[in-house]
Motif scaffolding. Sequence first.
Motif, PDB file in Angstrom:
ATOM      1  N   LEU A  48       0.822  -1.225   0.000  1.00  0.00           N
ATOM      2  CA  LEU A  48       0.000   0.000   0.000  1.00  0.00           C
ATOM      3  C   LEU A  48       0.852   1.269   0.000  1.00  0.00           C
ATOM      4  N   ILE A  50       3.048   2.072  -1.899  1.00  0.00           N
ATOM      5  CA  ILE A  50       3.317   2.540  -3.262  1.00  0.00           C
ATOM      6  C   ILE A  50       2.537   3.821  -3.561  1.00  0.00           C
ATOM      7  N   VAL A 272      -9.119   2.158 -11.428  1.00  0.00           N
ATOM      8  CA  VAL A 272      -7.797   1.661 -11.034  1.00  0.00           C
ATOM      9  C   VAL A 272      -7.206   0.787 -12.136  1.00  0.00           C
ATOM     10  N   LEU A 282       0.865   4.578 -12.454  1.00  0.00           N
ATOM     11  CA  LEU A 282       0.917   3.818 -11.205  1.00  0.00           C
ATOM     12  C   LEU A 282       0.557   4.658  -9.992  1.00  0.00           C
ATOM     13  N   SER A 285      -3.315   5.343  -9.762  1.00  0.00           N
ATOM     14  CA  SER A 285      -4.142   4.175  -9.487  1.00  0.00           C
ATOM     15  C   SER A 285      -3.816   3.584  -8.117  1.00  0.00           C
ATOM     16  N   SER A 286      -2.566   3.723  -7.654  1.00  0.00           N
ATOM     17  CA  SER A 286      -2.256   3.265  -6.296  1.00  0.00           C
ATOM     18  C   SER A 286      -2.992   4.110  -5.273  1.00  0.00           C
ATOM     19  N   ASN A 289      -6.475   3.063  -5.238  1.00  0.00           N
ATOM     20  CA  ASN A 289      -6.461   1.753  -4.621  1.00  0.00           C
ATOM     21  C   ASN A 289      -6.411   1.840  -3.095  1.00  0.00           C
TER      22      ASN A 289
END
Lengths: 317, 304
Positions: A48, A50, A272, A282, A285-286, A289
Amino acid sequence: MNTKLATPHQGRFGRLLHNIVRYRVLLLMLLPTSIIFFINCYIPMFGLFIAFKNINYIDGIMGSPWAGLDNFRFLFATSDALRVTINTVGYNVVFIISGLILSVSLAIAINEVRSKLASKFFQTVMIMPNFLSMVVVSFIVYAFLHPEYGFLVKHILPMFGYSSVNAYMHPNAWPYILWITKMWHSIGIGSVIYLAAITGISEELYEAAVMDGASKWKQITKITLPLLTPIMVILTILNMGGIFRSDFGLFYHVTLDSGALRSTTDVIDTYVYRGLIQLNDLGMSSAANFYQSIVGFFLVIGANALARKLNRDTALF
Amino acid sequence: MTTASRTSAYAKGSTTAQIILHVFFIAFSLACILPILLIVAISLTNEKTLTLQGYKFWPDHIDASAYQYLFKHSETLVKAYGVSLTVTLIGTVLAVLLIALYAYPLYRKDFPFKKTFNFYLLITMLFSGGLVPFYLLYVNYLDLKDSLVALILPGLSNAFYIFITRTFFQQTIPEEMIESGKLDGASEWRIFFQLVLPISLPVLATIGLFTTLMYWNDWFNSMLFINDTDKFSLQYVMIQMIRQAEFFKTQLAGSGVALMVQESVPTESLRMAMVVLSIGPILFIYPFFQKYFTKGLTIGAIKG
């Protein structure tokens, strides 16, 4: 019991060691799945972080610089975050409430079917849609809505004076289309679970009620529904925990991932996925997320606490 | 399935009510079945008729040429079937075995680490890292891109099925049975395989059916991890088909078969024929599981 078998001078650690040796076979049985859960569920949890990094492929995931809250700032600065959140929560709330009402009503109705053979047949047929993957379902929807050949478009709509409608260009129609599709796919199997619970209700309760002159309606509202409440609550808690997650296939395949429909069909999961696979963004979308995971976690805990308050026994944990 | 009809006092509903109920459920059943039949009908319709009349439930000319075409030319189809079949078989057998193996110690009252391992499972139901870390782990660290392992491994972790199985054990397997097995000198493995598993068929079949469906119907993991056309699963080939009308033509052209017959490729009915072929096996295996289905589901889930 087992602890008594251990010699008295052993401490906590000794007892632990003793138990490990004693139950080594059972522990061995647990081992493979424990490892799989570690890989599939636990390691990604640590990933997570990230969301707080500025990932680039040269430095790798660990080496990339920290970005603080930048990814979140970007995400919430766009109108995307609001739109996908509203869509996700909106669809889920409607699906949960209507799914519950329809499945329970259907279960009560099928329980009243006197012929055993007919009842079995109906149940078998009702489960069928649930066996189909969302990819197959997307073909079925397509067969009805195909702009030129679709069954609805070609044969039904002309009866009402419409000609050639391309549903895949009309976002406002999709809340209804997706609702019908979702209900078609899921209420049959849902009702079988409730039906199983109804069959478990003691017959004597109904016999006593009939002696007292209770009507069918009274029997349903005073016996069946109250006794179904615990399982209704448990299943709803489970669903509430998923309010921030959606049936990806429904929103991605059934809509054919059509860009024209995004205003009403884009949910957090599709957002995502697109960010990750198609746009290779990335960071964003992280962040989405992370948002999804954290809110989801608090929703399950909250729903469970609520259930516990209402009735201690119905809570999940 | 569940015995839904009750005898005695409860079942004394009026005949009119019964007729209304039957009419309603017949209509409901039709609503469940007809959309599937529409797909079958389209797959059996002549391509020219299709373009003239659109999709219909009763084609004027029944025509199996889409199926003939698929069987004759499609290497893609055969390969995809092979991939889906392999993944489903290995996945289901492994998943059912591993789920039972994890659920069994959780059922044993004397097992001192029960709470720890219960908790270990519960956490996975509450908390998730989500798609991005999961994807990066599989692709960058485990190097599973284009590997069938990436199609099997994600399906092996399912806490919910483990809880259902554990509850089933608690409801149906008497503690004394395990005790007497031990007294007779049976090892833990022997007790598990020869005493516990055989009487747990209903729940194993239920879980088995669910995992079979999950693996057979899975497209998500293919979409994430598979680029190699030889490793496309059936569902993934269908995704390609609905997105690109020309998928089949190009696939066939690529394999050098159909360049000259391109004109006569029945694209529309071909897609639907493919869908029908992908549903077939599921409807075929369901009756084998059906006997146990509700029993396993009821005992395992409701009494939790």
